[in-house]
Design a protein around this motif. Structure first.
Motif, PDB file in Angstrom:
ATOM      1  N   SER A 296       0.945  -1.237   0.079  1.00 36.90           N
ATOM      2  CA  SER A 296      -0.006   0.023   0.019  1.00 36.90           C
ATOM      3  C   SER A 296       0.940   1.248  -0.151  1.00 36.90           C
ATOM      4  CB  SER A 296      -0.912   0.044   1.228  1.00 36.90           C
ATOM      5  OG  SER A 296      -1.768  -0.947   1.070  1.00 36.90           O
ATOM      6  N   CYS A 300      -2.681   4.418   0.337  1.00 35.58           N
ATOM      7  CA  CYS A 300      -3.057   4.926   1.528  1.00 35.58           C
ATOM      8  C   CYS A 300      -3.634   6.260   1.584  1.00 35.58           C
ATOM      9  CB  CYS A 300      -1.768   4.764   2.259  1.00 35.58           C
ATOM     10  SG  CYS A 300      -1.000   3.312   2.799  1.00 35.58           S
ATOM     11  N   TRP A 303      -7.060   6.031   0.477  1.00 37.00           N
ATOM     12  CA  TRP A 303      -7.917   5.458   1.647  1.00 37.00           C
ATOM     13  C   TRP A 303      -8.107   6.769   2.348  1.00 37.00           C
ATOM     14  CZ3 TRP A 303      -5.861   5.594   6.485  1.00 37.00           C
ATOM     15  CH2 TRP A 303      -6.519   4.826   7.579  1.00 37.00           C
ATOM     16  N   TYR A 337       0.274  -0.476   6.465  1.00 40.18           N
ATOM     17  CA  TYR A 337       0.095  -1.818   5.949  1.00 40.18           C
ATOM     18  C   TYR A 337      -1.220  -2.252   5.873  1.00 40.18           C
ATOM     19  CZ  TYR A 337       4.784  -1.519   8.031  1.00 40.18           C
ATOM     20  OH  TYR A 337       6.336  -1.381   8.116  1.00 40.18           O
ATOM     21  N   LEU A 338      -1.981  -1.499   5.163  1.00 44.93           N
ATOM     22  CA  LEU A 338      -3.465  -1.665   4.617  1.00 44.93           C
ATOM     23  C   LEU A 338      -3.947  -2.669   4.261  1.00 44.93           C
ATOM     24  CD1 LEU A 338      -4.803   1.957   3.854  1.00 44.93           C
ATOM     25  CD2 LEU A 338      -4.416   1.088   6.119  1.00 44.93           C
ATOM     26  N   GLY A 352      -2.795  -1.708   9.432  1.00 44.69           N
ATOM     27  CA  GLY A 352      -2.273  -0.127   9.180  1.00 44.69           C
ATOM     28  C   GLY A 352      -2.688   0.453  10.798  1.00 44.69           C
TER      29      GLY A 352
END
Length: 485
Positions: A296, A300, A303, A337-338, A352
């Protein structure tokens, strides 16, 4: 004229290139992801073809004369995806994508079943790769596995629609864990570990070689001459390297797209799987590359835009007068770290995280933390490449994230490397794909794979690097404390 088709995760991008190397026009059509269960990431291949047809219509309408002059097509695409076809070439299930994490248990099984995996494939078994996906299907969907006649990567399924031929190239095939990366050929040993054979794999050609010609009925529908050559094409990162002229050992770039990639060219096969560094074939013969990957990156920021109900331009504008001292005091630490992480952690369960929120924390602080967290993930990747013996002094920046000069400077400060933006760098894999189409039509590498003009240079600032160092240490410590929690 040459057409580049880049099948990304969030968009199909098309680029039209003339024989002088100038970008004539671009077009795109959006794609969506499906995540029916935790860790799953899928797309319907039929939607890729619909999006491609839509983008073709847009590009053709905008540049009718140039489009009609196309005589070479190159492909670029998201790597590792598993497209499963039956005897009649019908798709058996949605494609399982590169950022799908369901096959973590199968990675251990593959490593046990193929003791020479690391030597032959040059990579650790990770859930993102194609081979563990097939083991998952074999275990959880055995009726589908029994019907699998062919396994194609995403761009190669698109090629099947264009030419009717099942073909791949070494740069993309290296991401399956079925390729003998040094020999640039399928490994019967690794295929057998998944109960597959090379008969189920596409034919291999080099990325810059012809793989077939456009179907006559498609050429007619698109208003093109017959015998339009379709090049072997490349995985998205190798294609991006061709797009910015990274062809010689030591050349490298950072891609800020859905994923974050740090890519450096090598003149030989140099695996180092212990550091979760990827060793793949490059898109040119007798070239390989090392690569670190975070799952990601610019995604990110997308998001976070959705989370706070603001567009990217608004959030980035709020950072225009952002003080580095303020960021050190009030900005939280963000773990990006999604979708889990690859380099250096190989951890599909990595979460995340926003850590250190305060009453004084603003939306701008959180936006900064997102950019910084992705930057720190890239710093981890560069350290892994350096541990594998790779040295770089300058990196080009490509992908959608390259539009932010704030982010480019932040990366330069964090990794202590000059960051270069090139004109048209956001074109990424689509430009490289068009260039591969040109090469397949007889173009010379030195004439085709030139470096685009430099648009901006960002040099690291020692003081800013010193301010970032303790936050990078906190970032790394936070992941270790949360690992497995």
């Amino acid at each position: 004229m040459f057409l580049g088709i880049d099948l990304g995760t969030s968009e199909v991008k098309l680029l039209l290139l003339d024989s002088a190397g100038h970008i004539v026009g671009t077009a795109g059509s959006a794609l969506t992801l499906s995540s029916p269960e935790s860790l799953w990431s899928e797309q319907e291949p039929a939607n890729w073809w619909t999006a491609t047809q839509d983008a073709v219509a847009k590009l053709r309408a905008a540049h009718p004369m140039a489009f009609a002059a196309i005589h070479g097509i190159g492909l670029s695409g998201q790597m590792h995806g598993a497209v499963l076809l039956d005897e009649a070439d019908a798709v058996l299930r949605p494609a399982i994508l590169w950022n799908d994490g369901r096959s973590h248990a199968e990675c251990e099984e593959l490593t046990a079943a193929a003791p020479r995996l690391h030597d032959i494939a040059g990579n650790l078994a990770m859930p993102g790769f194609t081979a563990p996906k097939l083991l998952w299907v074999k275990k959880h969907e055995p009726d589908i596995f029994e019907r699998v006649k062919s396994v194609l990567l995403p761009k190669d399924w698109l090629r099947l629609q264009l030419t009717g031929d099942k073909v791949s190239d070494p740069s993309d095939a290296a991401g399956t864990l079925w390729l003998d990366v040094a020999r640039r050929d399928w490994s019967d040993e690794l295929l057998a570990s998944c109960d597959l054979t090379r008969a189920q794999m596409p034919r291999l050609v080099e990325a810059s070689e012809p793989s077939g010609v456009l179907k006559p009925e498609l050429a007619k529908a698109w208003g093109l001459a017959p015998e339009v050559i379709v090049a072997g094409g490349a995985g998205d990162n190798a294609a991006s390297a061709i797009g910015i002229g990274a062809t010689q050992p030591g050349d490298g770039f950072i891609s800020l797209g859905t994923s974050g990639v740090l890519f450096v060219v090598n003149d030989r096969y140099r695996p180092n799987p212990a550091s979760a560094v990827h060793a793949f074939c490059h898109a040119l013969p007798q070239r390989w590359h090392q690569m670190s990957v975070m799952l990601s990156a610019a995604s990110c920021l997308r998001w976070f835009c959705t989370l706070v109900g603001a567009d990217e331009a608004t959030l980035l504008a709020e950072l225009a007068s952002f003080s580095p001292n303020d960021s050190a005091v009030n900005a939280p630490i963000f773990l990006p770290y999604l979708a889990g992480e690859r380099t250096p952690h190989n951890d599909p369960f990595a979460p995340g995280v926003f850590h250190g929120l305060k009453a004084q924390t603003t939306r701008a602080h959180c936006t900064y933390a997102v950019l910084e967290g992705v930057t720190f993930g890239l710093a981890d990747g560069l350290d892994a490449l350096r541990a594998a013996g790779t040295q770089v002094h300058q990196l080009s920046l490509v992908g959608g994230g390259s539009r932010s000069h704030f982010w480019a400077q932040l990366i330069a400060d964090a990794v202590k490397v000059d960051i270069v933006l090139h004109t048209g760098s956001e074109a990424g894999g689509a430009l490289g794909a068009a260039r591969l189409g040109w090469l397949a039509c007889g173009g010379a590498i030195d004439a085709v794979c030139t470096r685009p003009p430099v648009a901006a240079l960002f040099s690291p600032d020692p003081q800013r690097h010193a301010r970032l160092a303790p936050r990078l240490a906190r970032f790394r410590d936070l992941y270790q404390r949360l690992r497995g929690a």
